[in-house]
Design a protein around this motif. Structure first.
Motif, short mmCIF file in Angstrom:
data_model
loop_
_atom_site.label_atom_id
_atom_site.label_comp_id
_atom_site.label_asym_id
_atom_site.label_seq_id
_atom_site.Cartn_x
_atom_site.Cartn_y
_atom_site.Cartn_z
N THR B 466 0.62 -1.17 0.08
CA THR B 466 0.14 0.24 0.27
C THR B 466 1.33 1.46 -0.18
O THR B 466 0.69 2.08 0.07
N ASP B 467 2.53 0.90 -0.11
CA ASP B 467 2.95 1.93 0.15
C ASP B 467 2.94 3.48 -0.83
O ASP B 467 2.65 2.60 -2.73
N PRO B 468 2.25 4.37 -1.32
CA PRO B 468 1.74 4.91 -2.11
C PRO B 468 2.61 5.04 -3.59
O PRO B 468 2.86 5.12 -4.72
N ALA B 469 4.65 5.65 -3.43
CA ALA B 469 5.55 6.04 -4.19
C ALA B 469 5.41 4.25 -4.48
O ALA B 469 5.71 4.69 -6.09
N TYR B 470 5.46 3.10 -4.09
CA TYR B 470 5.45 2.43 -4.46
C TYR B 470 4.96 2.03 -6.27
O TYR B 470 4.21 1.63 -7.17
N ARG B 471 3.36 2.15 -5.57
CA ARG B 471 2.04 1.82 -6.57
C ARG B 471 2.44 2.66 -7.51
O ARG B 471 1.92 2.76 -8.73
N TRP B 472 2.64 4.18 -7.17
CA TRP B 472 2.79 5.40 -8.50
C TRP B 472 3.31 5.02 -9.49
O TRP B 472 3.57 5.14 -10.28
N GLY B 473 4.92 4.37 -9.13
CA GLY B 473 6.18 3.52 -9.98
C GLY B 473 4.83 2.69 -10.94
O GLY B 473 5.02 2.34 -12.23
N ARG B 474 4.60 1.82 -10.03
CA ARG B 474 3.68 0.76 -10.63
C ARG B 474 2.30 1.28 -11.90
O ARG B 474 2.35 0.53 -13.38
N GLY B 552 3.06 15.48 -2.82
CA GLY B 552 3.95 16.53 -3.33
C GLY B 552 4.92 16.58 -3.92
O GLY B 552 5.37 16.62 -4.89
N HIS B 553 5.44 15.14 -2.67
CA HIS B 553 6.96 15.52 -3.74
C HIS B 553 7.79 14.63 -2.10
O HIS B 553 7.23 13.69 -1.35
N LEU B 554 8.30 13.16 -3.42
CA LEU B 554 8.53 11.85 -2.23
C LEU B 554 10.13 12.20 -2.37
O LEU B 554 11.01 13.36 -2.95
N ASP B 555 10.44 12.20 -1.12
CA ASP B 555 11.69 11.97 -0.75
C ASP B 555 12.45 11.03 -1.64
O ASP B 555 12.61 10.24 -2.27
N ASP B 556 13.98 10.43 -1.10
CA ASP B 556 15.12 9.91 -1.82
C ASP B 556 14.39 8.53 -1.76
O ASP B 556 14.26 7.63 -2.96
N VAL B 557 14.54 8.12 -0.74
CA VAL B 557 13.80 7.02 -0.05
C VAL B 557 12.76 6.74 -1.33
O VAL B 557 12.69 5.43 -1.70
N GLN B 558 11.56 7.26 -1.21
CA GLN B 558 10.36 7.37 -1.98
C GLN B 558 11.24 7.04 -3.41
O GLN B 558 10.34 6.22 -4.08
N GLN B 559 11.58 8.03 -3.62
CA GLN B 559 11.59 7.91 -5.43
C GLN B 559 12.72 6.89 -5.16
O GLN B 559 12.33 5.67 -6.48
N ARG B 561 11.66 3.64 -4.25
CA ARG B 561 10.95 3.00 -4.27
C ARG B 561 9.83 2.76 -4.93
O ARG B 561 9.62 2.45 -5.92
N PHE B 562 10.00 4.00 -5.86
CA PHE B 562 8.84 4.70 -7.44
C PHE B 562 9.94 3.46 -7.81
O PHE B 562 8.48 3.17 -8.86
N ILE B 563 10.92 3.63 -7.87
CA ILE B 563 11.01 3.19 -9.76
C ILE B 563 11.57 1.42 -9.35
O ILE B 563 11.31 1.12 -9.94
N ILE B 564 11.54 1.43 -8.03
CA ILE B 564 10.89 0.22 -7.72
C ILE B 564 10.02 -0.46 -8.31
O ILE B 564 9.83 -1.71 -8.96
N GLY B 565 8.92 0.69 -7.46
CA GLY B 565 7.57 -0.04 -8.67
C GLY B 565 7.75 -0.56 -10.29
O GLY B 565 6.88 -1.49 -10.42
N TYR B 566 8.02 1.08 -10.36
CA TYR B 566 7.36 0.55 -12.28
C TYR B 566 8.43 -0.88 -12.17
O TYR B 566 8.42 -0.97 -13.08
N SER B 567 9.83 -0.96 -11.90
CA SER B 567 10.12 -1.95 -12.20
C SER B 567 9.69 -3.22 -12.08
O SER B 567 9.39 -3.73 -13.06
N HIS B 568 9.40 -3.96 -11.13
CA HIS B 568 8.59 -4.45 -10.77
C HIS B 568 7.40 -4.51 -11.88
O HIS B 568 6.94 -5.76 -12.05
#
Lengths: 254, 608
Positions: B466-474, B552-559, B561-568
């Motif tokens: 349910t992590d938002p950054a991960y889901r945004w990446g997906r 509004g803004h993702l910090d480094d770790v969230q970014q 997770r975004f990339i990981i969600g995208y690649s997953h």
């Protein structure tokens, strides 16, 4: 009391002949460096506290000329972890000749920038040790004199205990190097010795300050399950060829 | 510890080490004195740069020497010592001073050779005695060689017929004695050696430094001593040299010989580009294939799987209670002027080392949906992935300074990688708009080794996260797939244009992209209705859980997770495509064998 009980009976009563249980002080700090004699220019620390460093900590808390400490055991309460620091230091130490020069010539200056030496230190980080020690009161103090009443071991033990509880010390205790200052306190039963066993080779046992200068004494150190037992007697004298420094900053020229 | 371990290893590999105080050196000229020592012939062994395989290199007497009256080596030395050839200055002129010095050096050399020849009863020694006692050496040059080609700094070895004189036992013995006498100091000292704990004669200084260039450095000097106490502030009580560091001749010589042996071996050494070197070895040399694979930097998937299996199925290393006595040692060295710096010292049981390496592979392995296996990345590539991408490869030497040793340290100690790696990596991802295997692997490692357990990742797509950054990446991956399906020939894709903006500030980017995707979906519904249906369903599934929670803004770790969600999500899509392809091929095969008109399955979504 050690000195008053014959050796035969002392050994028979257990606790390796000591009349009282060990005094226990816990000491901890963010960093520590107990430098190995073979790697001391680019310093590398022993993986745990040496007995002479432990003695230094205890003496910073409480010391009188009437007694000395015997460190019997050191427990390692945190896993051994390392850190590296590189610092700008100087190459020379102050000598009597240098002081004389400074006194004689008012224009003579010591230029730190011209005497730089960058040195690295592989130090320990986040350390915590439990020191087990005994107090040995000198026979003269036990006997007393015209000026002082006879002293007792209990008196000094209680004084140390009270000072440790209060957090009082004569000088800031430190872990191997003066810049790594140490905190100390009563033993915390929640802290357990870590699972750490190793053979450490030859380690500094103690330094004797006699009329002839410093004398270094050594023992073969090994840690079993996080506990280093320190023998009462170091290796025989002269076994390790360490030359006493010829001069001291505050002493006469060598 | 360190020196003990080095000498222990030296005992194990004693057969491979050169004789005491001998070191491998290239030989440029051979002085052949003949079996009877009657005449000297100089033979050329110098080779040009291209013929490197023809270099004559042998262990020859060596010890560190300095000062104004430089002493000679036994038998193998520079032409100045061995032949009395004077050094020329910059202009090629030979001064009288240089001539005198060459004469003195040659005299000292001959004296040493004669001293050896006098103690030896071997026939070759008698030949040397005859040859060198006849005054300064005279020799004939081979045809076509000019006397000027023999330079003062060239190394000259002596042969009698077919025998190398420095290889004779008596020569090795005398040389060891000579070095002891030179390095023992003015007064004989004996005592307990700190390394071996035996009562022996002690050194005044360490006899040999590490070889020139063996420890990469950006500093001035390129050779160094491990134990060096030269200034009053370095020794206890102002005493310099080994006065307060008792080390015996044998331990001092052997530990340095082993150090040089390790530094020269390809298997046990890993040099870093910037500076420093890491040496590793084991106490008994039991099965160290996993370690060799790690240090070779060629992770073989099958071997990694074996390592992971062995760590997971066997009992924990501590369960043995010291039954396994083999240990892993790693020594990380740097150079500070002419002193070696111990940067790291590892001494752990071998199973613990294997466990650390297994954790390393487990933490960074990236699931490849298309190939259906986990892929592992060599460490150098991981460090280089923080460098610039040139379109086809990473710019050589663009890895951030010191990152590789730090990652290696993280692997061997099983600790967190340096914190600076994450911002460096994200910066390069944004600048290059490229996410590839090494970058993903490093990102996975950084997140998996975070102190926050929430950052720890599943190896593959985690639909329940349910992590938002991960889901945004997906969601971004699905939007990209929608665009690709609708407009396959497009030049600039969604990722090229919006990846950076979406991964740093999704609140302002993602709703717009989501809205714009409707146009793509409209087109898809017309051209590929099945694909449109599947993609829309997936889009909605992800979007409905994130739309309320717009950071509004993702910090480094969230970014990250975004990339990981995208690649997953992309890996999952690829896996699905592969499954579809296989199903299709299988259906075709079956149709062929049954010889029945193919009743194709409902077409699988190629984009899904």
């Amino acid at each position: 009391m050690r000195a008053t009980v014959p050796a035969r009976r002392r050994a028979a009563r257990g606790n390796e002949g000591w009349a009282f249980p060990d005094l226990v002080v816990e000491v901890w700090g963010d960093a520590a460096c107990f430098t190995r004699p073979e790697l001391k220019t680019e310093r590398v620390s022993y993986p745990l506290m040496t007995p002479s460093a432990a003695r230094g900590v205890l003496e910073a808390i409480f010391w009188k000329p009437q007694f000395h400490y015997v460190v019997r055991k050191i427990e390692v309460l945190r896993p051994v972890s390392w850190m590296r620091v590189r610092r700008n230091e100087v190459k020379s130490v102050i000598s009597v000749q240098e002081v004389k020069k400074l006194q004689a010539d008012r224009r003579h200056r010591y230029d730190v920038e011209a005497d730089r030496d960058q040195r690295s230190t592989l130090a320990l980080r986040d350390v915590r040790y439990r020191i087990h020690a005994q107090i040995v009161v000198s026979p003269e103090a036990l006997a007393g004199s015209a000026k002082f009443p006879p002293a007792s071991e209990e008196k000094y033990r209680e004084q140390l205990r009270r000072r440790v509880e209060r957090g009082a010390c004569f000088s800031e205790p430190f872990l191997g190097c003066r810049e790594f200052s140490a905190s100390f306190g009563k033993p915390d039963p929640g802290q357990r010795a870590v699972d750490f066993s190793d053979e450490l080779g030859v380690m500094l046992h103690s330094i004797e300050y006699g009329p002839g200068g410093e004398r270094y004494r050594w023992f073969r150190a090994s840690v079993t399950d996080g506990v280093m037992e320190i023998p009462l007697e170091p290796l025989p004298e002269g076994a390790v060829a360490i030359v006493s420094p010829g001069w001291r900053a505050d002493g006469a020229e060598g | 510890m360190l020196l003990q371990r080095l000498t222990e290893y030296g005992e194990r590999i004693a057969g491979k080490l050169p004789a005491e105080f001998y070191r491998e050196k290239q030989i440029h000229w051979v002085l052949d004195i003949g079996e009877d020592g009657q005449q000297g012939r100089l033979l050329r062994r110098k080779v040009s740069g291209r013929q490197r395989d023809q270099v004559v290199s042998k262990p020859v007497p060596y010890v560190q020497r300095s000062g104004t009256k430089v002493p000679p080596y036994l038998l193998v030395d520079t032409a100045e010592f061995a032949l009395g050839i004077a050094k020329a200055d910059k202009d090629g002129e030979v001064t009288d001073k240089a001539k005198d010095e060459a004469e003195r050096r040659h005299e000292a050399y001959r004296e040493l050779v004669l001293r050896w020849a006098g103690t030896s009863d071997e026939p070759s020694a008698a030949a040397a005695q005859r040859f060198f006692s006849a005054g300064p050496v005279t020799f004939s040059l081979p045809e076509g060689v000019d006397a000027k080609q023999v330079e003062a700094k060239d190394t000259v070895a002596v042969m009698a017929g077919t025998r190398w004189l420095h290889d004779l036992d008596s020569a090795q013995r005398l040389w060891a004695q000579e070095v002891r006498a030179r390095k023992g100091g003015a007064e004989e000292r004996s005592g307990l050696c700190l390394v071996c704990g035996e009562h022996r004669a002690l050194l005044a200084t360490i006899p040999e430094p590490v070889k020139k260039g063996a420890v990469p450095t950006t500093g001035g000097s390129n050779e160094g001593q491990l134990i060096s106490i030269n200034a009053p502030a370095q020794g206890r009580g102002g005493a310099t040299q080994l006065v307060n560091t008792p080390v015996c001749h044998q331990c001092g010589g052997r530990s340095m010989a082993v150090l040089n042996h390790l530094l020269a071996s390809d298997r046990h050494r890993r040099r870093f580009r910037d500076d420093g070197v890491l040496l590793w070895w084991t106490r008994h040399g039991q099965d160290d294939s996993a370690l060799a694979m790690f240090f070779d930097d060629q992770p073989d998937p099958a071997e990694v799987e074996r390592l992971l299996d062995s760590v997971h199925t066997r009992p924990a290393p501590t369960a043995g209670g010291g039954l396994d006595t083999d240990a892993f040692y790693a020594l990380s060295l740097g150079l500070n002027n002419a002193r070696l710096v111990v940067r790291d010292w590892i001494d752990i049981p071998l199973p613990a080392a294997r466990r650390n390496l297994a954790a390393w592979y487990e933490d960074h392995g990236v699931w490849d949906g298309w190939e259906g296996r986990t892929r592992y990345v060599p460490l150098w590539q991981m460090a280089l992935s923080c460098g610039r991408w040139l379109g086809e490869r990473y710019a050589p030497k663009s890895a951030p300074h010191g990152l590789e040793p730090e990652l290696l340290r993280s692997a061997l100690h099983q600790i967190r990688p340096p914190a600076r790696a994450l911002p460096l990596l994200l910066q390069r991802v944004h600048a290059d708009r490229r996410i590839d295997l090494p970058r993903l692997a490093l990102l996975r490692l950084l997140l998996n080794r975070s102190h926050n357990p929430q950052d720890h990742l599943m190896p593959q797509l985690d639909k329940d996260s349910t992590d938002p950054a991960y889901r945004w990446g997906r969601l971004f991956a699905v939007l990209e797939a929608v665009q690709y399906e609708a407009l396959p020939d497009i030049n600039t894709t969604l990722r090229d244009k919006f990846f950076s903006a979406a991964s740093t500030a999704p609140a302002s980017t993602m709703p717009r992209l989501y809205r714009d995707a409707r146009a793509h979906l409209k087109r898809l519904r017309r051209d590929k209705p099945a694909a449109a249906h599947a993609l829309e369903a997936r889009l909605d599934e992800i979007y409905e859980k994130v739309c309320d929670d717009l950071p509004g803004h993702l910090d480094d770790v969230q970014q990250g997770r975004f990339i990981i969600g995208y690649s997953h999500q992309r890996a999952e899509d690829r896996a699905r495509r592969r499954a579809a392809k296989e199903a299709k091929e299988k259906a075709q095969r079956e149709a062929k064998t049954a010889d029945v008109p193919a009743q194709a399955d409902a077409p699988q979504l190629s984009a899904s």
